[in-house]
Design a protein around this motif. Structure first.
Motif, PDB file in Angstrom:
ATOM      1  N   UNK A 251       5.774  19.959  -0.392  1.00 20.43           N
ATOM      2  CA  UNK A 251       5.311  19.411   0.881  1.00 20.43           C
ATOM      3  C   UNK A 251       5.905  18.031   1.119  1.00 20.43           C
ATOM      4  N   UNK A 252       5.851  17.180   0.117  1.00 19.33           N
ATOM      5  CA  UNK A 252       6.428  15.838   0.238  1.00 19.33           C
ATOM      6  C   UNK A 252       7.931  15.933   0.486  1.00 19.33           C
ATOM      7  N   UNK A 253       8.586  16.865  -0.197  1.00 14.32           N
ATOM      8  CA  UNK A 253      10.013  17.047   0.008  1.00 14.32           C
ATOM      9  C   UNK A 253      10.356  17.366   1.449  1.00 14.32           C
ATOM     10  N   UNK A 254       9.556  18.251   2.055  1.00 14.99           N
ATOM     11  CA  UNK A 254       9.792  18.576   3.463  1.00 14.99           C
ATOM     12  C   UNK A 254       9.512  17.368   4.359  1.00 14.99           C
ATOM     13  N   UNK A 255       8.508  16.600   3.987  1.00 12.22           N
ATOM     14  CA  UNK A 255       8.129  15.456   4.816  1.00 12.22           C
ATOM     15  C   UNK A 255       9.183  14.347   4.802  1.00 12.22           C
ATOM     16  N   UNK A 256       9.855  14.158   3.679  1.00 11.23           N
ATOM     17  CA  UNK A 256      10.832  13.053   3.588  1.00 11.23           C
ATOM     18  C   UNK A 256      12.260  13.515   3.850  1.00 11.23           C
ATOM     19  N   UNK A 257      12.441  14.795   4.116  1.00 10.96           N
ATOM     20  CA  UNK A 257      13.793  15.293   4.400  1.00 10.96           C
ATOM     21  C   UNK A 257      14.386  14.527   5.577  1.00 10.96           C
ATOM     22  N   UNK A 258      15.576  14.023   5.376  1.00  6.90           N
ATOM     23  CA  UNK A 258      16.240  13.242   6.411  1.00  6.90           C
ATOM     24  C   UNK A 258      15.849  11.777   6.409  1.00  6.90           C
ATOM     25  N   UNK A 259      14.875  11.403   5.567  1.00  4.45           N
ATOM     26  CA  UNK A 259      14.417  10.012   5.510  1.00  4.45           C
ATOM     27  C   UNK A 259      14.378   9.506   4.063  1.00  4.45           C
ATOM     28  N   UNK A 260      15.157  10.142   3.198  1.00  6.96           N
ATOM     29  CA  UNK A 260      15.110   9.813   1.777  1.00  6.96           C
ATOM     30  C   UNK A 260      15.369   8.335   1.514  1.00  6.96           C
ATOM     31  N   UNK A 261      16.275   7.730   2.258  1.00  2.26           N
ATOM     32  CA  UNK A 261      16.621   6.337   1.990  1.00  2.26           C
ATOM     33  C   UNK A 261      15.560   5.357   2.482  1.00  2.26           C
ATOM     34  N   UNK A 262      14.504   5.859   3.127  1.00  3.64           N
ATOM     35  CA  UNK A 262      13.441   4.994   3.622  1.00  3.64           C
ATOM     36  C   UNK A 262      12.240   4.938   2.696  1.00  3.64           C
ATOM     37  N   UNK A 263      12.228   5.761   1.651  1.00  3.16           N
ATOM     38  CA  UNK A 263      11.022   5.885   0.838  1.00  3.16           C
ATOM     39  C   UNK A 263      11.285   5.673  -0.644  1.00  3.16           C
ATOM     40  N   UNK A 264      10.234   5.261  -1.330  1.00  5.83           N
ATOM     41  CA  UNK A 264      10.195   5.213  -2.789  1.00  5.83           C
ATOM     42  C   UNK A 264       9.316   6.382  -3.224  1.00  5.83           C
ATOM     43  N   UNK A 265       9.922   7.358  -3.887  1.00  8.53           N
ATOM     44  CA  UNK A 265       9.189   8.556  -4.307  1.00  8.53           C
ATOM     45  C   UNK A 265       8.774   8.422  -5.765  1.00  8.53           C
ATOM     46  N   UNK A 266       7.470   8.580  -6.001  1.00 11.14           N
ATOM     47  CA  UNK A 266       6.944   8.583  -7.362  1.00 11.14           C
ATOM     48  C   UNK A 266       6.341   9.952  -7.654  1.00 11.14           C
TER      49      UNK A 266
ATOM     50  N   UNK B  92       0.852  -1.185   0.000  1.00  8.67           N
ATOM     51  CA  UNK B  92       0.000   0.000   0.000  1.00  8.67           C
ATOM     52  C   UNK B  92       0.885   1.230   0.000  1.00  8.67           C
ATOM     53  N   UNK B  93       0.563   2.185  -0.854  1.00  7.12           N
ATOM     54  CA  UNK B  93       1.284   3.448  -0.871  1.00  7.12           C
ATOM     55  C   UNK B  93       0.432   4.548  -0.285  1.00  7.12           C
ATOM     56  N   UNK B  94       0.944   5.764  -0.337  1.00  3.88           N
ATOM     57  CA  UNK B  94       0.229   6.937   0.155  1.00  3.88           C
ATOM     58  C   UNK B  94       0.101   7.955  -0.964  1.00  3.88           C
ATOM     59  N   UNK B  95      -1.142   8.198  -1.413  1.00  2.00           N
ATOM     60  CA  UNK B  95      -1.388   9.242  -2.396  1.00  2.00           C
ATOM     61  C   UNK B  95      -1.495  10.584  -1.698  1.00  2.00           C
TER      62      UNK B  95
ATOM     63  N   UNK C  75       5.851   3.915  -0.007  1.00  6.64           N
ATOM     64  CA  UNK C  75       5.635   4.258  -1.409  1.00  6.64           C
ATOM     65  C   UNK C  75       4.824   5.552  -1.445  1.00  6.64           C
ATOM     66  N   UNK C  76       5.481   6.670  -1.747  1.00  5.81           N
ATOM     67  CA  UNK C  76       4.888   7.998  -1.643  1.00  5.81           C
ATOM     68  C   UNK C  76       4.631   8.550  -3.040  1.00  5.81           C
ATOM     69  N   UNK C  77       3.384   8.938  -3.323  1.00  6.63           N
ATOM     70  CA  UNK C  77       2.990   9.367  -4.666  1.00  6.63           C
ATOM     71  C   UNK C  77       2.599  10.834  -4.699  1.00  6.63           C
ATOM     72  N   UNK C  78       3.170  11.562  -5.653  1.00  3.23           N
ATOM     73  CA  UNK C  78       2.851  12.976  -5.851  1.00  3.23           C
ATOM     74  C   UNK C  78       2.897  13.281  -7.348  1.00  3.23           C
ATOM     75  N   UNK C  79       2.812  14.555  -7.714  1.00  2.00           N
ATOM     76  CA  UNK C  79       2.906  14.982  -9.114  1.00  2.00           C
ATOM     77  C   UNK C  79       3.182  16.470  -9.149  1.00  2.00           C
ATOM     78  N   UNK C  80       3.777  16.908 -10.259  1.00  2.00           N
ATOM     79  CA  UNK C  80       4.154  18.327 -10.331  1.00  2.00           C
ATOM     80  C   UNK C  80       2.953  19.261 -10.384  1.00  2.00           C
ATOM     81  N   UNK C  81       1.794  18.768 -10.840  1.00  2.00           N
ATOM     82  CA  UNK C  81       0.627  19.648 -10.947  1.00  2.00           C
ATOM     83  C   UNK C  81      -0.207  19.711  -9.675  1.00  2.00           C
ATOM     84  N   UNK C  82       0.031  18.845  -8.734  1.00  2.00           N
ATOM     85  CA  UNK C  82      -0.788  18.855  -7.526  1.00  2.00           C
ATOM     86  C   UNK C  82      -0.504  20.126  -6.728  1.00  2.00           C
TER      87      UNK C  82
END
Length: 329
Positions: free
Chosen positions: A63-78, A14-17, A48-55
């Motif tokens: 927002x996602x960038x701030x949320x994963x800062x310091x945890x980049x190696x723990x996530x799959x960014x789409x 399960x990912x997070x939209x 599994x974190x999902x975003x898009x440039x138009x959102x």
């Protein structure tokens, strides 16, 4: 949490939209709660974190960038590119751009907003009818060679487009709407994906919240909520679809789970090449959604769901006519 396989890319089942954290479902946003929701997802193994440039016109990637800062190696960014949105009522897409130059510039902008040096999965949000898919994917493949992208994906495409794209560069995942009340992918694209070893990422796996059973009237939507513009949520269609949802609620209650968990478990039961991305901006709903990973459905459960919610029973199109024109059948 168990894992799903998207081509050679392994993700949480399960990912997070994240779209709703920035747009579409009402103007009220809470960045602190949104970031806390992303953190809670990662802590629970939903990586599994999902975003898009138009959102939110770039807001969501930031927002996602701030949320994963310091945890980049723990996530799959789409993330995605190519879909253009205007100031239309409800935030509907107005066009696409799949040109190679646009692709290159879009990726660099996404990386900057996300604060990362690469994304794990980069989708073409919609196929541009004015640009051969081979040209667009060729430009995307250049970014893989440059180390800015690990894997490529497509969104809302048919089997022919997938084949043409896959011949240029391996496609790892296709993202489209798929749920109990959106069954198109089962005939339009899924057989091709399984033939080619490509994974499927269902967005709106809870029918834009409808399958939760918590939406009882169109008045439940905020005035600026995009769902007010969607055919399935308007007029007679609303009640016809609500009748189907009520049957799902009954089945969920009998099994001792929520309607959301039952709907997500149905998708997870379709195979380990499927990774739904239910969207939420609140931790309490995240916890409920992730609980679906522990729901085991028997064949009797699956049969009952098919009977309660037949594929041809849904009333109304997914989008208004203009937006449906951007979706390949």
């Amino acid at each position: 949490m168990r894992e799903s396989q998207l081509g050679e890319l392994t993700v949480s089942c399960l990912g997070l939209g994240c779209m709703g954290m920035s747009q579409s479902y009402g103007v009220q946003t809470d960045e602190d709660e949104s970031i806390a929701t992303v953190h809670a997802a990662i802590d629970a193994g939903c990586t599994f974190i999902d975003t898009a440039d138009v959102y939110g016109s770039g807001h969501n990637e930031s927002l996602v960038g701030r949320a994963v800062a310091g945890r980049r190696d723990e996530v799959v960014i789409a993330t995605k590119f190519g879909l253009q949105w205007g100031n239309t009522s409800g935030g509907m897409p107005t066009g696409v751009n799949g040109s190679p130059e646009y692709a290159r510039n879009a990726l660099d902008s996404s990386l900057s907003r996300l604060g990362v040096d690469h994304v794990d999965l980069w989708y073409l949000h919609r196929k541009d009818p004015a640009v051969p898919i081979e040209e667009t994917v060729g430009a995307m493949a250049e970014q893989v060679k440059a180390g800015k992208v690990r894997y490529l994906g497509l969104s809302e495409v048919n089997g022919d487009t997938v084949r043409a794209a896959h011949a240029v560069h391996p496609i790892s995942a296709v993202q489209s709407e798929w749920s109990l009340w959106t069954r198109d992918p089962e005939t339009a694209v899924l057989p091709t994906l399984r033939e080619l070893g490509i994974g499927f990422v269902p967005f709106s796996p809870l029918g834009r919240g409808f399958l939760t059973g918590q939406i009882r009237t169109p008045d439940d939507f905020e005035p600026d909520d995009m769902r007010r513009q969607l055919p399935r949520f308007t007029g007679e269609n609303f009640q016809r679809n609500l009748d189907l949802v009520d049957k799902v609620r009954e089945l969920a209650s009998a099994k001792g789970v929520s309607a959301s968990q039952l709907a997500l478990a149905w998708l997870l039961a379709q195979g380990n090449d499927v990774a739904p991305i239910p969207g939420t901006k609140r931790r309490k709903y995240l916890a409920e959604n992730l609980g679906a990973a522990d729901v085991v459905l028997t064949q009797d459960d699956l049969t009952a769901l098919e009977q309660a919610f037949p594929a041809d029973g849904i009333a109304g199109e997914r989008y208004a006519e203009g937006a449906m024109g951007l979706v390949e059948r």
